[in-house]
Motif scaffolding. Structure first.
Motif, PDB file in Angstrom:
ATOM      1  N   VAL A  52       1.929   0.186 -14.889  1.00 14.26           N
ATOM      2  CA  VAL A  52       1.165  -0.032 -13.445  1.00 14.26           C
ATOM      3  C   VAL A  52       0.254   0.691 -13.775  1.00 14.26           C
ATOM      4  O   VAL A  52      -1.005  -0.208 -13.030  1.00 14.26           O
ATOM      5  N   VAL A  53      -1.450   1.462 -14.987  1.00 12.98           N
ATOM      6  CA  VAL A  53      -1.993   1.339 -15.482  1.00 12.98           C
ATOM      7  C   VAL A  53      -3.213   0.650 -15.974  1.00 12.98           C
ATOM      8  O   VAL A  53      -4.215  -0.102 -15.008  1.00 12.98           O
ATOM      9  N   GLU A  54      -2.230  -0.594 -16.176  1.00  5.49           N
ATOM     10  CA  GLU A  54      -2.927  -1.511 -16.816  1.00  5.49           C
ATOM     11  C   GLU A  54      -2.716  -3.243 -15.507  1.00  5.49           C
ATOM     12  O   GLU A  54      -3.831  -3.942 -15.553  1.00  5.49           O
ATOM     13  N   ALA A  55      -1.664  -2.570 -14.368  1.00  3.43           N
ATOM     14  CA  ALA A  55      -2.068  -3.631 -13.586  1.00  3.43           C
ATOM     15  C   ALA A  55      -2.897  -2.711 -12.188  1.00  3.43           C
ATOM     16  O   ALA A  55      -3.736  -3.720 -11.745  1.00  3.43           O
ATOM     17  N   CYS A  56      -3.118  -2.122 -12.272  1.00  4.31           N
ATOM     18  CA  CYS A  56      -4.784  -0.989 -11.778  1.00  4.31           C
ATOM     19  C   CYS A  56      -5.391  -2.141 -12.506  1.00  4.31           C
ATOM     20  O   CYS A  56      -6.487  -2.362 -10.936  1.00  4.31           O
ATOM     21  N   GLN A  57      -5.944  -1.924 -13.581  1.00  4.17           N
ATOM     22  CA  GLN A  57      -6.942  -2.708 -13.868  1.00  4.17           C
ATOM     23  C   GLN A  57      -7.756  -3.264 -13.886  1.00  4.17           C
ATOM     24  O   GLN A  57      -8.382  -4.177 -13.754  1.00  4.17           O
ATOM     25  N   ARG A  58      -6.287  -4.794 -14.424  1.00  4.34           N
ATOM     26  CA  ARG A  58      -6.238  -6.529 -13.892  1.00  4.34           C
ATOM     27  C   ARG A  58      -6.962  -6.010 -12.168  1.00  4.34           C
ATOM     28  O   ARG A  58      -7.339  -7.640 -11.936  1.00  4.34           O
ATOM     29  N   ARG A  87       0.356  -6.857  -4.993  1.00  4.48           N
ATOM     30  CA  ARG A  87      -0.210  -5.973  -4.224  1.00  4.48           C
ATOM     31  C   ARG A  87      -1.464  -5.486  -4.662  1.00  4.48           C
ATOM     32  O   ARG A  87      -2.082  -5.059  -3.314  1.00  4.48           O
ATOM     33  N   LEU A  88      -1.967  -5.441  -5.748  1.00  4.01           N
ATOM     34  CA  LEU A  88      -2.408  -4.956  -6.039  1.00  4.01           C
ATOM     35  C   LEU A  88      -3.976  -5.560  -5.179  1.00  4.01           C
ATOM     36  O   LEU A  88      -5.103  -5.015  -5.325  1.00  4.01           O
ATOM     37  N   GLU A 148      -7.268   4.493  -2.936  1.00  8.38           N
ATOM     38  CA  GLU A 148      -7.287   5.109  -4.719  1.00  8.38           C
ATOM     39  C   GLU A 148      -5.510   4.554  -4.841  1.00  8.38           C
ATOM     40  O   GLU A 148      -4.577   5.036  -3.513  1.00  8.38           O
ATOM     41  N   VAL A 149      -5.130   5.004  -5.865  1.00  3.62           N
ATOM     42  CA  VAL A 149      -4.167   4.869  -6.339  1.00  3.62           C
ATOM     43  C   VAL A 149      -3.705   5.835  -6.915  1.00  3.62           C
ATOM     44  O   VAL A 149      -4.192   6.311  -8.063  1.00  3.62           O
ATOM     45  N   HIS A 150      -2.819   6.484  -6.150  1.00  2.00           N
ATOM     46  CA  HIS A 150      -2.011   7.223  -7.390  1.00  2.00           C
ATOM     47  C   HIS A 150      -0.632   6.955  -7.925  1.00  2.00           C
ATOM     48  O   HIS A 150       0.232   6.338  -6.870  1.00  2.00           O
ATOM     49  N   ILE A 151      -0.183   7.156  -8.799  1.00  2.00           N
ATOM     50  CA  ILE A 151       0.633   7.252  -9.816  1.00  2.00           C
ATOM     51  C   ILE A 151       1.736   8.557 -10.319  1.00  2.00           C
ATOM     52  O   ILE A 151       1.442   9.614 -10.318  1.00  2.00           O
ATOM     53  N   GLN A 209       6.448  -6.099 -11.878  1.00  2.00           N
ATOM     54  CA  GLN A 209       5.540  -5.708 -12.490  1.00  2.00           C
ATOM     55  C   GLN A 209       4.974  -7.331 -11.038  1.00  2.00           C
ATOM     56  O   GLN A 209       3.748  -6.866 -10.909  1.00  2.00           O
ATOM     57  N   GLN A 210       5.181  -8.344 -11.329  1.00  2.00           N
ATOM     58  CA  GLN A 210       4.261  -8.889 -10.988  1.00  2.00           C
ATOM     59  C   GLN A 210       3.780  -9.213  -9.335  1.00  2.00           C
ATOM     60  O   GLN A 210       2.994  -9.221  -8.968  1.00  2.00           O
ATOM     61  N   ALA A 211       5.507  -8.183  -8.783  1.00  2.01           N
ATOM     62  CA  ALA A 211       5.141  -8.040  -7.615  1.00  2.01           C
ATOM     63  C   ALA A 211       3.582  -6.921  -7.089  1.00  2.01           C
ATOM     64  O   ALA A 211       3.364  -6.746  -6.423  1.00  2.01           O
TER      65      ALA A 211
END
Length: 142
Positions: free
Chosen positions: A120-126, A91-92, A103-106, A85-87
């Motif tokens: 993944v959604v939380e990482a995008c929010q952070r 990158r994000l 855009e990020v597509h999951i 998750q850290q990697a």
């Protein structure tokens, strides 16, 4: 002279074998009128304009990022596997400062745990990614 109260002896008693259907018809007509009056009230809907189906395949732009999560929870940046998750978060953070922001597509495997996709959604929010979307398979036609 005697007066007879009952039927005359020379007339035979006859039973009426026909059923009087007039009350039955009256009741049926009243029920029909009641149903005709109440049905439009029962099916009344709120007037809403529903959108038409306009699901068009997404044209992936080269600057868009696809993050995939397989059934085991392994993360992929486009097609490159990520260590953890850290990697992903690092990158994000790098792409979040680009102008315009990609855009990020999951793409989450159907068998993966929801927790993996949620991370993944939380990482995008952070990382303050503004446009996040989910890629799904369209339902079969026919």
């Amino acid at each position: 002279m005697s007066m007879s109260v009952g039927p005359a002896e020379d007339e035979e008693e006859q039973t009426i074998s026909a059923i009087n259907t007039t009350p039955l018809v009256d009741v049926m007509l009243v029920l029909l009128i009641i149903f005709l009056i109440t049905i439009p009230v029962a099916i009344e809907n709120v007037p809403v304009v529903l959108p038409a189906e306009e699901n068009q395949p997404l044209q992936t732009k080269p600057e868009n990022i696809t993050i995939a999560v397989d059934a085991e929870g392994t993360l992929y940046w486009n097609t490159t596997p990520l260590a953890d998750q850290q990697a992903l978060l690092e990158r994000l953070y790098k792409v979040a400062v680009q102008v315009p922001q990609p855009e990020v597509h999951i793409r989450g495997d159907q068998e993966t745990r929801y927790e993996n996709v949620n991370q993944v959604v939380e990482a995008c929010q952070r990382a303050s990614i503004l446009k996040v979307g989910f890629i799904t398979e369209p339902p079969p036609r026919g």
